[in-house]
Each structure stands twice: as structure tokens, then as C-alpha cells.
Design a protein around this motif. Structure first.
Motif, PDB file in Angstrom:
ATOM      1  N   VAL A 255       0.832  -1.200   0.000  1.00  0.00           N
ATOM      2  CA  VAL A 255       0.000   0.000   0.000  1.00  0.00           C
ATOM      3  C   VAL A 255       0.870   1.255   0.000  1.00  0.00           C
ATOM      4  CG1 VAL A 255      -1.657   1.353   1.327  1.00  0.00           C
ATOM      5  CG2 VAL A 255      -1.980  -1.102   1.066  1.00  0.00           C
ATOM      6  N   VAL A 256       1.829   1.310   0.890  1.00  0.00           N
ATOM      7  CA  VAL A 256       2.699   2.492   0.975  1.00  0.00           C
ATOM      8  C   VAL A 256       3.493   2.665  -0.316  1.00  0.00           C
ATOM      9  CG1 VAL A 256       4.672   3.509   2.178  1.00  0.00           C
ATOM     10  CG2 VAL A 256       2.848   2.402   3.486  1.00  0.00           C
ATOM     11  N   GLY A 257       4.003   1.572  -0.880  1.00  0.00           N
ATOM     12  CA  GLY A 257       4.769   1.658  -2.120  1.00  0.00           C
ATOM     13  C   GLY A 257       3.934   2.191  -3.270  1.00  0.00           C
ATOM     14  N   LYS A 258       2.685   1.721  -3.387  1.00  0.00           N
ATOM     15  CA  LYS A 258       1.815   2.201  -4.463  1.00  0.00           C
ATOM     16  C   LYS A 258       1.499   3.683  -4.295  1.00  0.00           C
ATOM     17  CE  LYS A 258      -0.467  -2.080  -5.829  1.00  0.00           C
ATOM     18  NZ  LYS A 258      -0.046  -1.931  -7.237  1.00  0.00           N
ATOM     19  N   VAL A 259       1.203   4.103  -3.092  1.00  0.00           N
ATOM     20  CA  VAL A 259       0.885   5.506  -2.858  1.00  0.00           C
ATOM     21  C   VAL A 259       2.074   6.396  -3.201  1.00  0.00           C
ATOM     22  CG1 VAL A 259       0.329   7.205  -1.080  1.00  0.00           C
ATOM     23  CG2 VAL A 259      -0.873   5.016  -1.127  1.00  0.00           C
ATOM     24  N   ILE A 260       3.265   6.000  -2.787  1.00  0.00           N
ATOM     25  CA  ILE A 260       4.457   6.807  -3.071  1.00  0.00           C
ATOM     26  C   ILE A 260       4.772   6.818  -4.561  1.00  0.00           C
ATOM     27  CG2 ILE A 260       6.950   6.979  -2.721  1.00  0.00           C
ATOM     28  CD1 ILE A 260       6.546   5.923   0.087  1.00  0.00           C
ATOM     29  N   GLY A 261       4.762   5.654  -5.203  1.00  0.00           N
ATOM     30  CA  GLY A 261       5.116   5.570  -6.618  1.00  0.00           C
ATOM     31  C   GLY A 261       4.178   6.356  -7.510  1.00  0.00           C
ATOM     32  N   ILE A 262       2.868   6.164  -7.322  1.00  0.00           N
ATOM     33  CA  ILE A 262       1.901   6.880  -8.154  1.00  0.00           C
ATOM     34  C   ILE A 262       1.858   8.362  -7.768  1.00  0.00           C
ATOM     35  CG2 ILE A 262      -0.548   7.024  -8.756  1.00  0.00           C
ATOM     36  CD1 ILE A 262      -0.700   4.016  -8.502  1.00  0.00           C
ATOM     37  N   GLY A 263       2.097   8.672  -6.506  1.00  0.00           N
ATOM     38  CA  GLY A 263       2.179  10.069  -6.103  1.00  0.00           C
ATOM     39  C   GLY A 263       3.336  10.790  -6.780  1.00  0.00           C
ATOM     40  N   LEU A 264       4.494  10.128  -6.908  1.00  0.00           N
ATOM     41  CA  LEU A 264       5.634  10.727  -7.609  1.00  0.00           C
ATOM     42  C   LEU A 264       5.338  10.891  -9.096  1.00  0.00           C
ATOM     43  CD1 LEU A 264       8.629   8.884  -5.903  1.00  0.00           C
ATOM     44  CD2 LEU A 264       7.925  11.269  -5.599  1.00  0.00           C
ATOM     45  N   ALA A 265       4.607   9.939  -9.672  1.00  0.00           N
ATOM     46  CA  ALA A 265       4.216  10.074 -11.075  1.00  0.00           C
ATOM     47  C   ALA A 265       3.293  11.276 -11.265  1.00  0.00           C
ATOM     48  CB  ALA A 265       3.532   8.796 -11.552  1.00  0.00           C
ATOM     49  N   GLY A 266       2.361  11.448 -10.330  1.00  0.00           N
ATOM     50  CA  GLY A 266       1.492  12.611 -10.392  1.00  0.00           C
ATOM     51  C   GLY A 266       2.255  13.906 -10.223  1.00  0.00           C
ATOM     52  N   LEU A 267       3.247  13.914  -9.348  1.00  0.00           N
ATOM     53  CA  LEU A 267       4.063  15.113  -9.156  1.00  0.00           C
ATOM     54  C   LEU A 267       4.855  15.437 -10.420  1.00  0.00           C
ATOM     55  CD1 LEU A 267       4.997  17.291  -7.183  1.00  0.00           C
ATOM     56  CD2 LEU A 267       6.820  15.727  -6.441  1.00  0.00           C
ATOM     57  N   THR A 268       5.343  14.405 -11.110  1.00  0.00           N
ATOM     58  CA  THR A 268       6.060  14.618 -12.365  1.00  0.00           C
ATOM     59  C   THR A 268       5.150  15.251 -13.408  1.00  0.00           C
ATOM     60  OG1 THR A 268       7.478  12.702 -11.907  1.00  0.00           O
ATOM     61  CG2 THR A 268       7.398  13.483 -14.185  1.00  0.00           C
ATOM     62  N   GLN A 269       3.935  14.750 -13.513  1.00  0.00           N
ATOM     63  CA  GLN A 269       2.986  15.340 -14.466  1.00  0.00           C
ATOM     64  C   GLN A 269       2.625  16.754 -14.056  1.00  0.00           C
ATOM     65  OE1 GLN A 269      -1.236  13.910 -14.890  1.00  0.00           O
ATOM     66  NE2 GLN A 269      -0.511  13.319 -16.926  1.00  0.00           N
ATOM     67  N   TYR A 270       2.504  16.995 -12.778  1.00  0.00           N
ATOM     68  CA  TYR A 270       2.194  18.338 -12.284  1.00  0.00           C
ATOM     69  C   TYR A 270       3.255  19.339 -12.723  1.00  0.00           C
ATOM     70  CZ  TYR A 270       2.445  22.079  -8.808  1.00  0.00           C
ATOM     71  OH  TYR A 270       2.557  23.280  -8.189  1.00  0.00           O
ATOM     72  N   VAL A 271       4.537  18.957 -12.648  1.00  0.00           N
ATOM     73  CA  VAL A 271       5.612  19.836 -13.095  1.00  0.00           C
ATOM     74  C   VAL A 271       5.497  20.101 -14.595  1.00  0.00           C
ATOM     75  CG1 VAL A 271       8.111  20.052 -13.370  1.00  0.00           C
ATOM     76  CG2 VAL A 271       7.169  19.136 -11.247  1.00  0.00           C
ATOM     77  N   GLY A 272       5.167  19.056 -15.365  1.00  0.00           N
ATOM     78  CA  GLY A 272       4.997  19.221 -16.803  1.00  0.00           C
ATOM     79  C   GLY A 272       3.843  20.133 -17.167  1.00  0.00           C
ATOM     80  N   ILE A 273       2.859  20.230 -16.294  1.00  0.00           N
ATOM     81  CA  ILE A 273       1.722  21.130 -16.521  1.00  0.00           C
ATOM     82  C   ILE A 273       2.048  22.547 -16.059  1.00  0.00           C
ATOM     83  CG2 ILE A 273      -0.684  21.591 -15.891  1.00  0.00           C
ATOM     84  CD1 ILE A 273      -0.990  18.558 -15.482  1.00  0.00           C
ATOM     85  N   LEU A 274       2.753  22.657 -14.948  1.00  0.00           N
ATOM     86  CA  LEU A 274       2.989  23.963 -14.328  1.00  0.00           C
ATOM     87  C   LEU A 274       4.019  24.795 -15.081  1.00  0.00           C
ATOM     88  CD1 LEU A 274       2.185  25.697 -11.903  1.00  0.00           C
ATOM     89  CD2 LEU A 274       4.100  24.685 -10.646  1.00  0.00           C
ATOM     90  N   VAL A 275       5.058  24.169 -15.619  1.00  0.00           N
ATOM     91  CA  VAL A 275       6.135  24.925 -16.284  1.00  0.00           C
ATOM     92  C   VAL A 275       5.600  25.742 -17.462  1.00  0.00           C
ATOM     93  CG1 VAL A 275       8.252  24.702 -17.625  1.00  0.00           C
ATOM     94  CG2 VAL A 275       8.008  23.449 -15.483  1.00  0.00           C
ATOM     95  N   PRO A 276       4.816  25.167 -18.407  1.00  0.00           N
ATOM     96  CA  PRO A 276       4.270  25.999 -19.488  1.00  0.00           C
ATOM     97  C   PRO A 276       3.385  27.130 -18.978  1.00  0.00           C
ATOM     98  CG  PRO A 276       4.038  23.674 -20.017  1.00  0.00           C
ATOM     99  CD  PRO A 276       4.446  23.751 -18.592  1.00  0.00           C
TER     100      PRO A 276
END
Length: 446
Positions: A255-276
Motif C-alpha cells: 500500500v505504501v509503495g503504491k501511494v508513493i510511486g503513483i504520487g511521484l508520477a502525479g508530481l512529475t505530471q504536475y511539473v509538466g503542466i505547471l512549467v508551461p
């Protein structure tokens, strides 16, 4: 005296998070970044964020050609007429032939409640002129939601022109009273304000934009990425991969691994949205001047994105995603097919959708009882409190209460989610009944 031997003491099996949780997190992160959906959704959301960032420019473009109607009242009829004539002549002098006049001034009677009339939209604003015993004229300008600082400054110029011509008419060229600069008090009868003074429309748009972008990103994070967590659990159960995972790692580690892994993926996408979006905000003022001329300058939306607000958004991002991801992981473990997960999608999203709707209602800056209470509820505070922070005033104790309630909720939900997950992943091809779920929560396997 001999003590009877009762056997060795029972010990709970050690269950350290590392390194298994990190291995699971890395696997989830890599899988998400390699999917085509990740890149398509990132491109779509980045394009949308650029359009939203240009909203202040769109507001300025829409504001061109509009006429502001202002009511004028004074105890002296002559002062009312002079104010209307002078302000109309001065403030409408820049309008060309065939163009709508920027201002229209109308006389009103004393019996009218001007603040209510402006608040209800009967007039865009109202001017009350009062002459004291020394002859000085004081103006009070009540502004509506459509009047910003740019038009307040123009009215200030008009008030000075009225005072100058009034003094000239009352005094002879050879002598008379000393000219006194008129007073101008600006009060916001409607619309967002700062210390009682109206905000410029572009500044209002900037604050609303930041609120919309933040709430939208939080909603995407909590709902879409939460569904990723649940879908990942269901996919592993349906492909029998869970048998290998559960034999190599505990339910808590998974459970903890899934939350962290997918959370980091979401954070990566967030950066890709925020920079433009940030790059767009950096050049929007130049684009506005290019399209509207020197008078079209707008306050950069980045001014509303303070460091404190960024830290607060980061905290709600992490805490809100953690809370919802735990819920989605537990829900995903209760079904074994994607079709069953689709049936759970709407009930799981209802809480987030309710928070999103409440947050949109809070964008006006008004803190009603419902909005204020919703900003303390853990499932809604990442939406509503974040919106209140961008467009309204939030006391420090309110922010602390929202964070504390989130942390407490996460601690409780984490215990329940891990126990439900542990019971659910072992039941292939069947749905655990309510008795089995309650039993797993109350008496977890050791």
C-alpha cells in the motif's frame, strides 16, 4: 519457588517498510511514466493551463468597449450637475467617434440606498459629493464588482477637475479663498476588495486563476491518480501477479509503495503542466501591451503566487493525495475485475466532486458558514481551504486546524486501508462480505 514454563513469548512479525516499499514505488512510477495515457494527458492539461494563464488578457479584451454607469448624488443640485458635466467631458474625452463612451453619469435622489443599488448591479458605481463649511469638496466613490483600480484612478482625476472648476467659478480672478484639494474615499460596495478598497479586475482575475488552477490540479491528483492506484490493484489481482507480490511483501509495504510511486508520477505530471503555465504568465504582460497598447498593461498573475501559497499548496497536495490514495487502494482490493471497479468509480469520486464544487463556490471570496465548515473537513479541505487561501482571508488557527484534521484522518484511514487491503487481495474471484471486512479491520492477521 519454581515458576511454571508457559512457552516462549509471542512476537509480532517484523514488518519494515524498506526496502520492499521502495521497490514497489519504483515499479509503479516507471510503469506510469511509460504509458501513452500519461503523455497524452500531460499534453492536454499543459495546453489547458496555458489558456487559463491568459485569462487576465481575455478579461481586458472583453472589457474594451463597455460603458460604466455611475450614479451621482450631492445635496446641492448645482454641484451634481457640475460633477456630471465635468466628469463626462474629462473621462470620455479619449473615446473616438463611433465608440461607446467609457462612462455614463446619472443623477439620483437622496432616498436611494446607493450601496444597495451598486451591490445589486443597478449601477456600476456611485459618487457622493459633500461640501464642508470651508468649501472643500469630499467625494465618496462606491464601487461595484466591475470597477477596478484603473477606473478608480480615472474617477479621481475627474473629481480633481470638478473641484478646480468649482473653485474657479466661486472665486474672482483678483482674489478669493485658497484652493483645497478634494478628498476621495473609495469603498467597495460589491466584489473582491483589499482593506475595503476594490481590487483591479486583472488582479481579481489573477487570484481567481490561481485558485482555479490549484483546485483543478488537486482534483486531478486526488481522483485520477487515486483511480490509478485502484486500477493497479485490480490489474494485479486479475493477472494473478498479486500472488507473487503478497508472498514477497506485506500489505503495508504494498500500500505504501503504491501511494508513493503513483504520487511521484502525479508530481512529475504536475511539473509538466505547471512549467508551461509559468512561462505563459511571465510573458502575458508583454502580449497584453502588444495587443492593447501601453494602457493594456496587466499585473502579472505570478504576483498572486506567493511562496507561502506554494508551500501551502504542496502540503495539501501531499496530504490530500495520501488520504484519497489510501481509500482507493482499499477499494481496489475489494474487487477482482475492471468492470467492478467502474461501478465503484462514482461512489469513490462523490466526496472529491463535492469538495470541488464547494471550492468553486468559494472563488467569490465570500466565506459562508458552509464553506468555512467544509474547509475543516479532511476530505474537502484540500479543495476548499486552498481556494480560501487564494481569494480570501484565512486565520492561522483555521489553517492549522485543516492540516491537523488531515493528518489525523490519514493516520486512521491508513490503519483501516491496510487491513482492508490485506483481506481483500487474498480473495480472488469473490467479493469479501461486510462481515469479512469488519473482521479484518478489528482483528487483523498477525
Amino acid at each position: 519457588m519454581t515458576v511454571p514454563f508457559t512457552g516462549p513469548p509471542t512476537r509480532r512479525r517484523a514488518d519494515p517498510l524498506l526496502p520492499n516499499a521502495w521497490i514497489v514505488a519504483k515499479r509503479e512510477y516507471v510503469e506510469r511514466l511509460r504509458s501513452r495515457l500519461f503523455y497524452v494527458s500531460t499534453l492536454f492539461l499543459a495546453t489547458l493551463s496555458v489558456l487559463v494563464a491568459f485569462a487576465p488578457l481575455f478579461v481586458r479584451l472583453a472589457d474594451r468597449g463597455t460603458t460604466t454607469t455611475i450614479a451621482v448624488y450631492a445635496a446641492e443640485p448645482a454641484l451634481v450637475q457640475r460633477s456630471i458635466d465635468v466628469m463626462s467631458g474629462v473621462l470620455n474625452a479619449t473615446s473616438g467617434s463611433g465608440q461607446a463612451a467609457p462612462f455614463t453619469f446619472v443623477e439620483v435622489q437622496q432616498s436611494i440606498d446607493l450601496a444597495t443599488a451598486v451591490g445589486e448591479g443597478t449601477y456600476d458605481g456611485a459618487i457622493v459629493a459633500v461640501r464642508d463649511a470651508s468649501g472643500k469638496i469630499d467625494f465618496t466613490f462606491l464601487t461595484g464588482a466591475s470597477i477596478g483600480q484603473d477606473r478608480v484612478q480615472l474617477v479621481g482625476i475627474g473629481a480633481l477637475a470638478v473641484a478646480v472648476l468649482d473653485w474657479t467659478a466661486a472665486n474672482s480672478p483678483t482674489g478669493g479663498s485658497v484652493f483645497q484639494v478634494p478628498g476621495l474615499k473609495v469603498l467597495a460596495a460589491a466584489g473582491p476588495s483589499s482593506s475595503g478598497a476594490p481590487l483591479d479586475r486583472s488582479e481579481i482575475a489573477n487570484r481567481v486563476i490561481v485558485g482555479i488552477v490549484f483546485v483543478f490540479l488537486i482534483f486531478i491528483t486526488l481522483v485520477i491518480y487515486g483511480m490509478w492506484v485502484a486500477a493497479g490493484v485490480v490489474a494485479e489481482k486479475s493477472s494473478r501477479v498479486m500472488e507473487l507480490l503478497i508472498s514477497a511483501a506485506s500489505a503495508r509495504q504494498l500500500v505504501v509503495g503504491k501511494v508513493i510511486g503513483i504520487g511521484l508520477a502525479g508530481l512529475t505530471q504536475y511539473v509538466g503542466i505547471l512549467v508551461p503555465a509559468l512561462l505563459t504568465l511571465a510573458v502575458e504582460n508583454r502580449v497584453s501591451i502588444l495587443l492593447l497598447g501601453p494602457s493594456g498593461s496587466i499585473a502579472p498573475s505570478l504576483t498572486a503566487l506567493t511562496p507561502a501559497l506554494q508551500l501551502e499548496f504542496g502540503a495539501f497536495f501531499v496530504l490530500g493525495f495520501t488520504l484519497y490514495a489510501l481509500i482507493y487502494a482499499a477499494a481496489g482490493s475489494l474487487v477482482s475485475r475492471q468492470d467492478d471497479l467502474q461501478m465503484l468509480a462514482l461512489p469513490l469520486s462523490v466526496m472529491a466532486i463535492a469538495g470541488y464544487i464547494l471550492a468553486l463556490g468559494a472563488l467569490s471570496g465570500a466565506a459562508s458558514v458552509l464553506v468555512r465548515l467544509a474547509s475543516y473537513v479532511p476530505f474537502w479541505s484540500p479543495f476548499v481551504m486552498l481556494t480560501r487561501l487564494t481569494v480570501g482571508r484565512v486565520e492561522p488557527w483555521e489553517l492549522a486546524l485543516a492540516y491537523a484534521s488531515l493528518v489525523i484522518a490519514i493516520a486512521i484511514v491508513a490503519v483501516v486501508a491496510v487491513r482492508v487491503y490485506a483481506a481483500g487481495v487474498l480473495l480472488y474471484g469473490q467479493r469479501p462480505g461486510l462481515r469479512a471486512i469488519v473482521g479484518a479491520i478489528v482483528n487483523p492477521a498477525t
